[in-house]
Write a protein that holds these residues in place. Structure first.
Motif, PDB file in Angstrom:
ATOM      1  N   UNK A  46     -25.845  -9.365  15.721  1.00 20.26           N
ATOM      2  CA  UNK A  46     -25.426  -9.581  17.105  1.00 20.26           C
ATOM      3  C   UNK A  46     -24.127 -10.398  17.126  1.00 20.26           C
ATOM      4  N   UNK A  47     -24.076 -11.414  16.271  1.00 16.85           N
ATOM      5  CA  UNK A  47     -22.859 -12.222  16.167  1.00 16.85           C
ATOM      6  C   UNK A  47     -21.686 -11.382  15.663  1.00 16.85           C
ATOM      7  N   UNK A  48     -21.963 -10.492  14.722  1.00 14.91           N
ATOM      8  CA  UNK A  48     -20.915  -9.614  14.195  1.00 14.91           C
ATOM      9  C   UNK A  48     -20.414  -8.660  15.284  1.00 14.91           C
ATOM     10  N   UNK A  49     -21.300  -8.251  16.177  1.00 11.28           N
ATOM     11  CA  UNK A  49     -20.880  -7.402  17.301  1.00 11.28           C
ATOM     12  C   UNK A  49     -19.938  -8.186  18.208  1.00 11.28           C
ATOM     13  N   UNK A  50     -20.273  -9.438  18.473  1.00 10.20           N
ATOM     14  CA  UNK A  50     -19.381 -10.281  19.275  1.00 10.20           C
ATOM     15  C   UNK A  50     -18.016 -10.399  18.605  1.00 10.20           C
ATOM     16  N   UNK A  51     -18.021 -10.432  17.295  1.00  8.15           N
ATOM     17  CA  UNK A  51     -16.785 -10.551  16.534  1.00  8.15           C
ATOM     18  C   UNK A  51     -16.020  -9.236  16.471  1.00  8.15           C
ATOM     19  N   UNK A  52     -16.669  -8.141  16.887  1.00 10.36           N
ATOM     20  CA  UNK A  52     -16.024  -6.838  16.842  1.00 10.36           C
ATOM     21  C   UNK A  52     -16.020  -6.236  15.455  1.00 10.36           C
ATOM     22  N   UNK A  53     -16.897  -6.741  14.576  1.00 14.43           N
ATOM     23  CA  UNK A  53     -16.908  -6.301  13.179  1.00 14.43           C
ATOM     24  C   UNK A  53     -17.766  -5.064  12.939  1.00 14.43           C
ATOM     25  N   UNK A  54     -18.619  -4.715  13.880  1.00 10.47           N
ATOM     26  CA  UNK A  54     -19.499  -3.556  13.732  1.00 10.47           C
ATOM     27  C   UNK A  54     -19.279  -2.592  14.892  1.00 10.47           C
ATOM     28  N   UNK A  55     -19.301  -1.316  14.585  1.00 10.36           N
ATOM     29  CA  UNK A  55     -19.224  -0.318  15.650  1.00 10.36           C
ATOM     30  C   UNK A  55     -20.557  -0.294  16.396  1.00 10.36           C
ATOM     31  N   UNK A  56     -20.556   0.303  17.560  1.00 12.84           N
ATOM     32  CA  UNK A  56     -21.799   0.422  18.325  1.00 12.84           C
ATOM     33  C   UNK A  56     -22.865   1.139  17.513  1.00 12.84           C
ATOM     34  N   UNK A  57     -22.479   2.198  16.838  1.00 13.73           N
ATOM     35  CA  UNK A  57     -23.423   2.972  16.030  1.00 13.73           C
ATOM     36  C   UNK A  57     -23.976   2.140  14.876  1.00 13.73           C
ATOM     37  N   UNK A  58     -23.112   1.405  14.192  1.00 13.49           N
ATOM     38  CA  UNK A  58     -23.571   0.548  13.092  1.00 13.49           C
ATOM     39  C   UNK A  58     -24.537  -0.514  13.599  1.00 13.49           C
ATOM     40  N   UNK A  59     -24.228  -1.050  14.733  1.00 15.36           N
ATOM     41  CA  UNK A  59     -25.058  -2.093  15.316  1.00 15.36           C
ATOM     42  C   UNK A  59     -26.449  -1.559  15.654  1.00 15.36           C
TER      43      UNK A  59
END
Length: 139
Positions: A45-58
């Motif tokens: 979730x933190x990595x999503x905030x950072x923009x490090x993961x795509x929606x699909x990866x998340x």
């Protein structure tokens, strides 16, 4: 003399209540714990905030953490907007500050998926700010 006010978003301008949203989606307490532990309580979730993961990866990562709860994870994923809503004072507060001549800015950690799902409903105050920078945008 103060000319600019910089706001965070979560728990300042909007509520962040993922557990309550899961309950509102009909999940029992065991399911809420499992879904929260696989989603919002993870480093992903933190990595999503950072923009490090795509929606699909998340989403794939969330499901991998609790495959027995895939349907519930997908349901929360599609309805994450239920976890975020503006506090009642925000509109008037922003207008009052603008009327007093302050320039308003946003600096906040926020994921791209969450932003896409909440910008119209919960982030309406963005039209009143002079600028905004979200973490997912700058990685």
């Amino acid at each position: 003399m103060i000319k600019n006010v910089i706001f965070d978003v979560g728990q300042v301008l909007v509520a962040w209540e993922p557990v309550e949203a899961m309950r509102a989606l009909g999940m029992d307490e065991e399911t809420v714990r499992a879904v929260a532990d696989a989603t919002v309580h993870t480093s992903d979730w933190d990595e999503a905030d950072r923009g490090a993961l795509s929606d699909e990866e998340l989403l794939t990562g969330f499901i991998r953490k609790a495959p027995a709860y895939e349907a519930q994870i997908r349901n929360f994923w599609e309805h994450v907007n239920r976890a975020i809503y503006p506090f009642p004072y925000v509109g008037e507060w922003m207008r009052t500050l603008k009327d007093k001549g302050y320039r308003l800015y946003i600096l906040s950690n926020y994921g791209a998926w969450t932003y896409a799902k909440t910008k119209d409903q919960s982030l309406g105050f963005l039209k009143d700010v002079d600028g905004a920078l979200f973490s997912f945008e700058v990685k």
